[in-house]
Every structure is written in structure tokens, then in C-alpha cells.
Design an enzyme around this catalytic site. Structure first.
Site, mmCIF file in Angstrom:
data_model
loop_
_atom_site.group_PDB
_atom_site.id
_atom_site.type_symbol
_atom_site.label_atom_id
_atom_site.label_comp_id
_atom_site.label_asym_id
_atom_site.label_seq_id
_atom_site.Cartn_x
_atom_site.Cartn_y
_atom_site.Cartn_z
ATOM 1 N N ASP A 287 0.766 -1.170 -0.087
ATOM 2 C CA ASP A 287 0.205 0.047 0.074
ATOM 3 C C ASP A 287 0.778 1.211 0.011
ATOM 4 O O ASP A 287 0.577 2.063 -0.574
ATOM 5 C CB ASP A 287 -0.926 -0.046 1.257
ATOM 6 C CG ASP A 287 -1.956 0.682 0.944
ATOM 7 O OD1 ASP A 287 -2.320 0.929 -0.251
ATOM 8 O OD2 ASP A 287 -2.989 0.997 1.982
ATOM 9 N N TRP A 346 -0.372 9.081 5.625
ATOM 10 C CA TRP A 346 -0.369 7.972 4.890
ATOM 11 C C TRP A 346 1.215 7.325 4.945
ATOM 12 O O TRP A 346 1.359 6.212 4.470
ATOM 13 C CB TRP A 346 -0.441 8.204 3.308
ATOM 14 C CG TRP A 346 0.232 9.329 2.712
ATOM 15 C CD1 TRP A 346 -0.376 10.755 2.529
ATOM 16 C CD2 TRP A 346 1.596 9.726 2.501
ATOM 17 N NE1 TRP A 346 0.353 11.621 2.109
ATOM 18 C CE2 TRP A 346 1.837 11.225 2.255
ATOM 19 C CE3 TRP A 346 2.574 9.230 2.690
ATOM 20 C CZ2 TRP A 346 2.801 11.796 2.034
ATOM 21 C CZ3 TRP A 346 4.030 9.746 2.653
ATOM 22 C CH2 TRP A 346 4.157 11.162 2.001
ATOM 23 N N ASN A 347 2.023 7.706 5.800
ATOM 24 C CA ASN A 347 3.504 7.247 5.839
ATOM 25 C C ASN A 347 3.680 5.960 6.721
ATOM 26 O O ASN A 347 4.373 5.166 6.486
ATOM 27 C CB ASN A 347 4.360 8.391 6.288
ATOM 28 C CG ASN A 347 4.176 9.002 7.524
ATOM 29 O OD1 ASN A 347 2.876 9.145 7.980
ATOM 30 N ND2 ASN A 347 5.136 9.604 7.917
ATOM 31 N N PRO A 371 -8.125 6.531 7.876
ATOM 32 C CA PRO A 371 -7.005 6.543 7.469
ATOM 33 C C PRO A 371 -6.809 7.422 5.986
ATOM 34 O O PRO A 371 -7.809 7.905 5.737
ATOM 35 C CB PRO A 371 -6.658 4.897 6.842
ATOM 36 C CG PRO A 371 -7.922 4.557 6.901
ATOM 37 C CD PRO A 371 -9.069 5.181 7.452
ATOM 38 N N VAL A 424 0.761 20.713 8.619
ATOM 39 C CA VAL A 424 0.406 21.679 9.227
ATOM 40 C C VAL A 424 -0.879 22.420 8.826
ATOM 41 O O VAL A 424 -1.835 22.558 9.850
ATOM 42 C CB VAL A 424 1.640 22.854 9.373
ATOM 43 C CG1 VAL A 424 1.142 23.944 10.099
ATOM 44 C CG2 VAL A 424 2.898 22.159 9.667
ATOM 45 N N GLU A 444 -0.314 15.903 15.511
ATOM 46 C CA GLU A 444 0.984 15.383 15.194
ATOM 47 C C GLU A 444 1.424 15.891 13.929
ATOM 48 O O GLU A 444 0.870 15.303 12.750
ATOM 49 C CB GLU A 444 1.244 13.941 15.232
ATOM 50 C CG GLU A 444 0.983 13.280 16.730
ATOM 51 C CD GLU A 444 2.011 13.551 17.603
ATOM 52 O OE1 GLU A 444 3.042 14.070 17.165
ATOM 53 O OE2 GLU A 444 1.826 13.626 18.641
ATOM 54 N N CYS A 478 7.903 12.089 9.564
ATOM 55 C CA CYS A 478 7.764 13.402 10.002
ATOM 56 C C CYS A 478 8.842 14.136 10.643
ATOM 57 O O CYS A 478 9.224 15.108 10.613
ATOM 58 C CB CYS A 478 6.395 13.544 11.046
ATOM 59 S SG CYS A 478 6.321 12.241 12.175
ATOM 60 N N GLU A 579 9.179 21.503 4.365
ATOM 61 C CA GLU A 579 9.297 20.045 4.577
ATOM 62 C C GLU A 579 9.107 19.308 3.159
ATOM 63 O O GLU A 579 8.069 19.712 2.425
ATOM 64 C CB GLU A 579 8.077 19.746 5.376
ATOM 65 C CG GLU A 579 8.006 18.063 5.583
ATOM 66 C CD GLU A 579 6.895 17.706 6.490
ATOM 67 O OE1 GLU A 579 5.762 18.195 6.223
ATOM 68 O OE2 GLU A 579 6.988 16.779 7.542
ATOM 69 N N GLU A 656 1.752 11.836 21.952
ATOM 70 C CA GLU A 656 1.429 10.479 21.662
ATOM 71 C C GLU A 656 2.405 9.712 22.483
ATOM 72 O O GLU A 656 3.555 10.182 22.779
ATOM 73 C CB GLU A 656 1.305 10.049 20.120
ATOM 74 C CG GLU A 656 0.327 10.721 19.423
ATOM 75 C CD GLU A 656 -0.223 10.261 18.311
ATOM 76 O OE1 GLU A 656 0.910 9.648 17.476
ATOM 77 O OE2 GLU A 656 -1.374 10.040 17.937
HETATM 78 P P1 NDP Z 1 -2.455 15.540 5.349
HETATM 79 O O1 NDP Z 1 -2.586 16.555 6.165
HETATM 80 O O2 NDP Z 1 -2.605 15.897 3.889
HETATM 81 O O3 NDP Z 1 -3.836 14.309 5.580
HETATM 82 C C1 NDP Z 1 -3.790 13.818 6.861
HETATM 83 C C2 NDP Z 1 -5.217 13.161 7.034
HETATM 84 O O4 NDP Z 1 -5.993 14.215 7.251
HETATM 85 C C3 NDP Z 1 -5.512 12.334 5.854
HETATM 86 O O5 NDP Z 1 -6.395 11.273 6.352
HETATM 87 C C4 NDP Z 1 -6.314 13.518 5.295
HETATM 88 O O6 NDP Z 1 -7.502 12.907 4.413
HETATM 89 C C5 NDP Z 1 -7.224 14.314 6.317
HETATM 90 N N1 NDP Z 1 -7.603 15.488 6.268
HETATM 91 C C6 NDP Z 1 -6.999 16.408 5.107
HETATM 92 N N2 NDP Z 1 -7.934 17.631 5.189
HETATM 93 C C7 NDP Z 1 -8.800 17.399 6.280
HETATM 94 C C8 NDP Z 1 -9.679 18.246 6.928
HETATM 95 N N3 NDP Z 1 -9.783 19.500 6.389
HETATM 96 N N4 NDP Z 1 -10.305 17.894 7.836
HETATM 97 C C9 NDP Z 1 -10.210 16.606 8.242
HETATM 98 N N5 NDP Z 1 -9.205 15.685 7.736
HETATM 99 C C10 NDP Z 1 -8.496 16.062 6.786
HETATM 100 O O7 NDP Z 1 -1.305 14.601 5.529
HETATM 101 P P2 NDP Z 1 -0.429 13.575 4.756
HETATM 102 O O8 NDP Z 1 -1.218 12.430 4.555
HETATM 103 O O9 NDP Z 1 0.061 14.395 3.402
HETATM 104 O O10 NDP Z 1 0.910 13.286 5.677
HETATM 105 C C11 NDP Z 1 1.817 13.768 5.773
HETATM 106 C C12 NDP Z 1 2.227 14.956 6.733
HETATM 107 O O11 NDP Z 1 1.908 14.374 7.770
HETATM 108 C C13 NDP Z 1 3.686 15.502 6.740
HETATM 109 O O12 NDP Z 1 3.627 16.816 6.754
HETATM 110 C C14 NDP Z 1 4.240 14.826 7.671
HETATM 111 O O13 NDP Z 1 5.315 15.509 8.546
HETATM 112 C C15 NDP Z 1 2.832 14.685 8.634
HETATM 113 N N6 NDP Z 1 2.983 13.484 9.567
HETATM 114 C C16 NDP Z 1 3.487 13.856 11.020
HETATM 115 C C17 NDP Z 1 3.696 12.961 12.155
HETATM 116 C C18 NDP Z 1 3.744 13.315 13.262
HETATM 117 O O14 NDP Z 1 3.652 12.258 14.125
HETATM 118 N N7 NDP Z 1 4.244 14.560 13.882
HETATM 119 C C19 NDP Z 1 3.951 11.485 11.752
HETATM 120 C C20 NDP Z 1 3.750 11.292 10.208
HETATM 121 C C21 NDP Z 1 3.298 12.222 9.443
HETATM 122 P P3 NDP Z 1 -6.946 12.482 2.930
HETATM 123 O O15 NDP Z 1 -5.651 12.077 2.870
HETATM 124 O O16 NDP Z 1 -8.000 11.269 2.674
HETATM 125 O O17 NDP Z 1 -7.301 14.031 2.121
#
Ligand code: NDP
Length: 682
Positions: A287, A346-347, A371, A424, A444, A478, A579, A656
Site C-alpha cells: 500500500d 499515509w506514511n 486512514p 500543518v 502530530e 515526519c 518540509e 502520543e
Molecule cells: P495530510 O495533512 O494531507 O492528511 C492527513 C489526514 O487528514 C488524511 O487522512 C487526510 O485525508 C485528512 N484531512 C485532510 N484535510 C482534512 C480536513 N480539512 N479535515 C479533516 N481531515 C482532513 O497529511 P499527509 O497524509 O500528506 O501526511 C504527511 C504529513 O503528515 C507530513 O506533513 C508529515 O510531517 C505529517 N506527519 C506527522 C507525524 C507526526 O507524528 N508529527 C507523523 C507522520 C506524518 P485524505 O488524505 O484522505 O485527504
């Protein structure tokens, strides 16, 4: 005076103050419209309002204070216009329109408001407090636009188009104001912007809107091969409502169980996760594109460790006894919040689901988890595993979908908390949405963390640390330490050893146990990473290795980017500031401790940091000064469940793992217990 009437009077006073302040602000706007900034004085406003100048000064201090309050009132009104429209909008395009319509609402196009705005704008560069209001307004507009656009077009295009739309909103309004409202009115200004946005979205080559409306099926693709792995269906309002109702019923029973009983279920879940490690690791690898070499030892194992750890804590959850003297005592109960939501990135799809579910369930909550839409599968497996372990149906449920589904969770009135892992911008959107129902929020978010290598570090360990800090999961971690600060005295030797080890890394089929570098998560993300590499080159960074997509043989079908190291980087470069979330390391040189601490902290992020040195006194001194939530000394990216994990500054809120997570999934109830008679003064 009787107690009742004094309380009523106290309550009325702030009301009178607020009304008086509002009236004076309105008078100020009238004065600005007629006399401009210079002609508007305290005495002038007092005379118009029919009050003494002293009263105006009582409320606002001086003229600057009054004008500051008036400007804030205008900016707040626009903010409110935008927010209420955003709340109603149910699609990304609708949210872009909400920003346009809110900013160009008819109220902003009347002579009085327009002249006041112009008067303020004329002063923004001179008056610091006005500048702050203006820059908050600008940032908010850009971030609202960007987060909506990102769901329609790639992130870098979204950034550019957001800036264009914001500039056009201000430009159209300014021209209309300067032409005495002849050039455009609210309606024609909005129509112009609408046509512009629609036109641009159509022209952009990758402007394919993400699908995923309620009930729509969407595919998940293996990013290493392009093969469709399967389909899932996006949940809409009806499914989310049903999940929340089921969770509410399940939580009542689950929350009433003892911690020991809940802990037993979580412990069994940990055992099942371990027993199914290989199968789950393979699914995660397909995946996400990450090498099986990693998923087999980290992703599932970390999830299992988390369930095991919180199984133990569930048994020891307790409140406090507080001695209140001979007449009373008190105690606190640590109670569950109720139904909570987890939204994952997704990571690390399975690991993130486990890191959120385990503490939530340990504390007696029910969790609904969404997810990321590109990695939907392993969270569903976790739901199965929890059921098999004995969790009552509904205590952990997965809903699939895009941001719209996430938003249904963050806005749901019966969900008490949201824990998000994501970017962010998403964190800000989630917090905004959660504010409507005052939910607890744990975020996070992203990072751009520093890794500092001092001259006395054990070089091979420091090189190994830098590799772990940049290339695990193809750089999609991240907490990665992508700004590698190396002391000038050892930089050449450090780079020689680093590049040798990077060049020996094996890129290949993620299912091959020998492969060390797999695919990036999606084609869109790969293009983002490659565009950062191009920017690094254009800004003058020196490419030491990597820097390109890998397309040899079967890899041509997937999203592979070679581990990349840049030298000669400057703090101002985009690759150093932003980033990238890919295998791109920036090496920076430093001379002394003071300088490197300052440069390491010069970022809006604060997720993680690392220090390599043999001088432990220095290590602790430097770590204490680094603005980061999660730090390593002579190591990097190791995350035992026992240690809290999370960020400061824009990298997040809350923690966490560790005991700290319990704070975020429980609420305290204080109980006063009297031991004697009740002594009333009546
Ligand atoms: P996104 O912020 O794009 O998405 C995260 C999740 O939030 C997804 O399930 C997404 O849905 C959902 N989402 C998006 N917009 C909204 C909204 N307005 N309201 C509610 N939910 C929403 O992150 P990525 O999946 O691209 O992941 C990468 C980012 O995550 C990087 O910046 C990374 O640094 C951070 N990260 C932080 C970690 C930490 O512990 N600090 C650990 C791992 C990653 P969908 O994808 O279905 O659009």
C-alpha cells in the site's frame, strides 16, 4: 446589598462596556470615512459620540489603541464572513468560493467601510500593531485557499494559485475602492474571481479533482508497480452518523469495564498483531511502497508494542486522593472522553492507527479512525484484530474517505476529541473545525528538524544517524532530521563516508527483502519531491549524490527517487526551510555552538532534533536549548512507546505514547466529600 442583585449588576457591566466599545468603534469608522487617518483624533471621536475624551481614553488608551481596535473589528468581520461560509461549504471548490465571497461581500464595498480600510492600509507599514492584524488576515486567507486547493491540484500548484487568488481579491477590491466603487461592485468582483479560478483549475494539467464523495468507490494503488490493490468506499454523513451512534453505545459498556479487563483485550490485540506480522507487513508494503525490510521490523511491531504498553497502563489508571482536613476529603476520577476520532497520514498507516487507538481504548473511549485515502487497508485489519481480541463491536471502527470524511468527524457534535497526524495546514483546518464543538485536539504535524554533528562526534555513528534521519521510509518520516549541521572541522570526512554509504544503498522492489529504498507513496508526491530537488539545484546547492527518479527495468512503473544529498546549502534555500517529505538531505556547515543552536531553531517547525557529540555536558546543554518536542542524543528516529512523542511550535499539540498520552484521552472529575454537617450562613 443582597447577593442576587450584586451578581446581576456585575454580569451586566461587561455587557455595557462591550456595547460602549462597539459604539465608539463605529463612530471611529465614520470619522475615518469622512476625515481620514490624520483628521481622526480622540477629541473628534469623543465629540461625535457625545462623550468625554477621557471616556474614550478609558476604553482604548490613545488614538493608536482606538484605531487598532477599529481595524481589528473590520478584520474580524471579514474573518467571520469567511468562516461562516467555509462552514457551509461541502467541497474544496466551495471552500475556495467561500474565501472569495467572504472577502468580497457587499458589506466590504460600501463607501464608509472601504475608506476606513484604505485609511488603515495607508498606515500598516508604519504602525506595528496594525501590521500584525494585516499579516494575520493575509496568512489566514492564504492558508484557507491553500488547504482547499491542495485537494484539487498538486501542492506546489496550490501554493502558487492560492497566492494569485489572494492577490486578485485584494487587487480587485483596491481598484474598486480607488475608482469610487465604479469599476466593480461586490457581485461583479466575485464573478471576476470565480471565472479566474475556474479557468485556472481547468488549465492546470494535473487539476483532476480527488474523487471520494460519499458512497463513491476509490482505488488504492501500489506505488511501486502502479497496480490497483483494491477499492474502498468513501463514507458520507449518514455512515459517519451511524458509526458515531454505534460507537456511543459500545463506549458506554467499554468505558464501564475495569482497566484490567480492557487491558486484557489490548494485550491480546498486541499478540495477534505480532502473530500476523508478516501478512500485515506485506500489505503495508504494497500500500505504501516502503521496503518489506522496514515494515517487517518496525510498522507492525511498533503498533504491537503500543497495545502492550497501554494494556499495562489501562490497569493502573487512577485518580488522586486529596486530604481537605478533618471535615472533608476530595478525590479525582480519570474518566474517558467518550467517542473520539483519529485521522491518519499515509506514511505509517498501521502504526499511526495503533498509536491512536491503543491509548484511546485503554482509557475507555471508543474510536472512529479515518486512514489517509491513499493507504486505506491496514487500519481495517486493525479493526478485525481488535474484534478478534474481544473488543466489543463498535469500540474501534474505520471509516474511509478523503478530507470531506475527515471533516465530518472533526465537526461531529457527538465526537469529543480529534487526534490528527498530518500536515500543518490540515492541523489548522482540523483545529478550526473542532472549535465549533470545543473538541479536544491533538495534532502530530510536519517538521524540518535539525541534526547537529559536533567535531568530536564518533563519525561513523553520526553518519549512521544522518542516514536514519533522512532515508528511512524513503524520507517520508515526519521527525526526519533533514537539516544536517556538520562542524566545519569534520565536514569533508563526514561527507566522504556519508556519500559512500548512500551510494551503496539498494533501491528496488519493496517486496524484496534485500531492498533498502522503496517507492514514494504516490506519483503526485514523487513529483513534489523531484520539484524540490530542482529548486535545490536552481538555488545553488551542490548535488553530491542522487537527485533523480530511478526508472531502471521494472522500477519504471513505480515512484522511485534516489537518496539525495545536497552540500553547500544555505539556511534561506527552499530545500532547507520547507518540509519535502522525501529522501533529500541538506548538509549545512557551522562553526560554533551558539551559532548552530540559533540556526537550528530558526524554523516555524519544532518536531524533533538530534545531537551527535562525545561531550555529554554539551549534548544536554544544546538539547535543552533546541526548540523541539522529541530529541535524540547520539541516535536518531528511534521511538520507543515509553517515551512521549510530539512537537512544539507549528509541529503540533499534545503528545502520543508514554504516560503523557493518557492526559489527552481522559478528563478529570473532582469530587468533594464532606465528613461533617453542612454549615450554611442562612
Ligand atoms: P495530510 O495533512 O494531507 O492528511 C492527513 C489526514 O487528514 C488524511 O487522512 C487526510 O485525508 C485528512 N484531512 C485532510 N484535510 C482534512 C480536513 N480539512 N479535515 C479533516 N481531515 C482532513 O497529511 P499527509 O497524509 O500528506 O501526511 C504527511 C504529513 O503528515 C507530513 O506533513 C508529515 O510531517 C505529517 N506527519 C506527522 C507525524 C507526526 O507524528 N508529527 C507523523 C507522520 C506524518 P485524505 O488524505 O484522505 O485527504
Amino acid at each position: 446589598m443582597n447577593i442576587q442583585s450584586s451578581t446581576a449588576l456585575d454580569a451586566a457591566l461587561p455587557q455595557v462596556d462591550a456595547t460602549r466599545r462597539r459604539q465608539l468603534i463605529e463612530v471611529t469608522l465614520d470619522s475615518l470615512a469622512e476625515l481620514g487617518y490624520v483628521g481622526t483624533t480622540l477629541a473628534q471621536i469623543a465629540a461625535r459620540a457625545g462623550v468625554s475624551p477621557g471616556l474614550v481614553a478609558h476604553y482604548f488608551g490613545d488614538k493608536d489603541g482606538l484605531l487598532d481596535a477599529a481595524f481589528r473589528a473590520l478584520a474580524r468581520r471579514v474573518g467571520h464572513q469567511v468562516r461562516s461560509r467555509l462552514f457551509e461549504a461541502d467541497s474544496p471548490r466551495g471552500r475556495i468560493q467561500a474565501v472569495i465571497d467572504g472577502n468580497l461581500a457587499p458589506e466590504e464595498f460600501d463607501q464608509r467601510t472601504g475608506t476606513a480600510w484604505l485609511a488603515f492600509w495607508g498606515q500598516v507599514l508604519q504602525v506595528k500593531s496594525l501590521r500584525r492584524v494585516q499579516s494575520a488576515y493575509q496568512r489566514r486567507t492564504l492558508s484557507n485557499l491553500r488547504s482547499a486547493l491542495k485537494q484539487l491540484i498538486p501542492a506546489d500548484e496550490a501554493r502558487r494559485l492560492a497566492a494569485m487568488i489572494a492577490a486578485m481579491i485584494d487587487g480587485v477590491w483596491l481598484r474598486a475602492a480607488l475608482s469610487g466603487w465604479r469599476e466593480a461592485d461586490s457581485e461583479s468582483a466575485r464573478a471576476l474571481l470565480t471565472a479566474f479560478v475556474d479557468g485556472r483549475l481547468q488549465q492546470l494539467p494535473t487539476a483532476a479533482p480527488k474523487s471520494g464523495r460519499a458512497g463513491e468507490r476509490f482505488a488504492s494503488v501500489n506505488p511501486a508497480t502502479g497496480e490497483v490493490l483494491g477499492y474502498v468506499t468513501a463514507a458520507g454523513a449518514a455512515q459517519v452518523d451511524a458509526a458515531v451512534r454505534t460507537a456511543g453505545r459500545a463506549q458506554a459498556a467499554w468505558g464501564a469495564m475495569t482497566g484490567t479487563e480492557r487491558g486484557r483485550v489490548l494485550r491480546r490485540a498486541a499478540d495477534i498483531l505480532r502473530a500476523r506480522n508478516q501478512e500485515l507487513a506485506e500489505l503495508e508494503t504494497r500500500d505504501t511502497g516502503k521496503p518489506i525490510q522496514e515494515t517487517r521490523v518496525v510498522d507492525v511491531a511498533s503498533g504491537a508494542d503500543c497495545f502492550e504498553y497501554f494494556a499495562g497502563l489501562a490497569q493502573s489508571l487512577c485518580g488522586e486522593y486529596i486530604d481537605l482536613g478533618p471535615q472533608a476529603f476530595g478525590y479525582t476520577r480519570r474518566e474517558p472522553l467518550g467517542v473520539v476520532a483519529g485521522i491518519g497520514a499515509w506514511n505509517y498507516p498501521l502504526q499511526i492507527a495503533c498509536w491512536k487507538a491503543a491509548p484511546a481504548l485503554a482509557c475507555g473511549n471508543a474510536m472512529i479512525f479515518k486512514p489517509a485515502e491513499i493507504t486505506p487497508f491496514t487500519a481495517v485489519k486493525l479493526e478485525e484484530i481488535l474484534l478478534e481480541a474481544g473488543a466489543p463491536p463498535g469500540v474501534f471502527q474505520v471509516v474511509q474517505g478523503f478530507a470531506d470524511t475527515g471533516r465530518l468527524l472533526t465537526r461531529h457534535p457527538d465526537i469529543r476529541k480529534v487526534s490528527l497526524t498530518g500536515e500543518v495546514g490540515t492541523g489548522k483546518a482540523v483545529m478550526r473545525d473542532a472549535a465549533h464543538t470545543l473538541k479536544h485536539v491533538t495534532l502530530e504535524l510536519g517538521g524540518k528538524s535539525p541534526l547537529i554533528v559536533f567535531g568530536d562526534a564518533r563519525l561513523d555513528n553520526a553518519v549512521a544517524g544522518a542516514l536514519l534521519a533522512n532515508f528511512y521510509s524513503s524520507g517520508q518520516v515526519c521527525s526526519n532530521g533533514t537539516r544536517v549541521f556538520v562542524h566545519r572541522s569534520i565536514k569533508q570526512e563526514f561527507l566522504a563516508r556519508l556519500v559512500k554509504r548512500v551510494n551503496a544503498m539498494r533501491i528496488g522492489d519493496p517486496m524484496d527483502p534485500e531492498t533498502q529504498v522503496g517507492a514514494l507513496v504516490s506519483e503526485q508526491h514523487m513529483h513534489k519531491v523531484l520539484s524540490y530537488i530542482e529548486r535545490g539545484l536552481a538555488e545553488g546547492a551542490r548535488l553530491l549524490t542522487g537527485g533523480m527518479r530511478v526508472t531502471e527495468g521494472a522500477l519504471a512503473r513505480g515512484c522511485f527517487v534516489a537518496p539525495t544529498v545536497f552540500d553547500n546549502c544555505r539556511d534561506s534555500m527552499a530545500i532547507v526551510r520547507e518540509e519535502i517529505f522525501g529522501p533529500v538531505m541538506s548538509v549545512l556547515e557551522f562553526e560554533d555552538e551558539e551559532e548552530v543552536v540559533e540556526r537550528a531553531n530558526a524554523t516555524e517547525f519544532g518536531l524533533a532534533a538530534g545531537v551527535f557529540t562525545n561531550d555529554l555536558t554539551r549534548a544536554h546543554r544544546v538539547i535543552a536549548r533546541l526548540q523541539a518536542g522529541t530529541c535524540w542524543i547520539n541516535q536518531y528516529n528511534v521511538t520507543p512507546i515509553e517515551l512521549p512523542f510530539g512537537g512544539v511550535k507549528l509541529s503540533g499539540l499534545g503528545r502520543e505514547n508514554g504516560r503523557a498520552a493518557l492526559e489527552h484521552y481522559t478528563q478529570l472529575k473532582s469530587v468533594y466529600v464532606a465528613k461533617g454537617d453542612v454549615d450554611a450562613p442562612y
